[in-house]
Design a protein around this motif. Sequence first.
Motif: not given
Length: 254
Positions: A200-228
Amino acid sequence: MDDVHGAFTTNGEGHNSEGLLARRRVRPGQNLPARSGSDPLGGLGGLDALSGLTGFAGPTVRNERRRRPTIVGIGGTTRPESTTLHALSTVLRTMAGAGAETVLLGSADLDLPMYVPEQRERTPAAQRLISEVARADGLVIATPGYHGGMSGLVKNALDYLEDLRDAPRPYLDGRAVGLIVCADGPQTAGTALATLRSSVHALRGWPTPLGVSIDTSTPPFGPDGKVVDQRTASHLETLTDHVMGFAYAWSQVI
């Protein structure tokens, strides 16, 4: 961090994104005008409201060319119900509730031929990708972590942005870009996020201060698609705030 957006609640209640920017950006004691008619930004108070943003040093005179910002989401995987797509969709829904026009370009939209710079012909899907990014005020890019980097699907899509090199706003110039990486374990997620941020830097974009990394070893979303998972909910909320705050501010001055 309090969650007023609904998309990030873990109790299954509906969305309520009305206060996304007004809650965070308005100085104490400042009253916002009521939202009116078809103006999705009517309740935000333009630059007057945004002047409460820490570190914001925009013009002191409101620009009356105020308009609705467009946020484009790029990413997902070919797997149905993928965590990556759930995360991207959750963020875009909340942004739409806060007044943005949102466009989701998922895996089906990114099923493109390998990018060939010297080839002038572009498929309709490639043309759409390029045109949507060209008019975007901000982006959210979500990818699974594959062997320490982004997926080939997402990398190929970013390669197509080379076609914007001679655009009035070349590549991702002047746009905040929120980044999401989903991986089975923190090490892969961290290295993939660093790789994506560099692109993104190379494409002249501004990455936001927080980049989100999600560990999928424990499902972060429920069957309805909502965050759990509360950590995931909080980080996606912050990412939404960063991209929207920048997009609303920038849309006043371009």
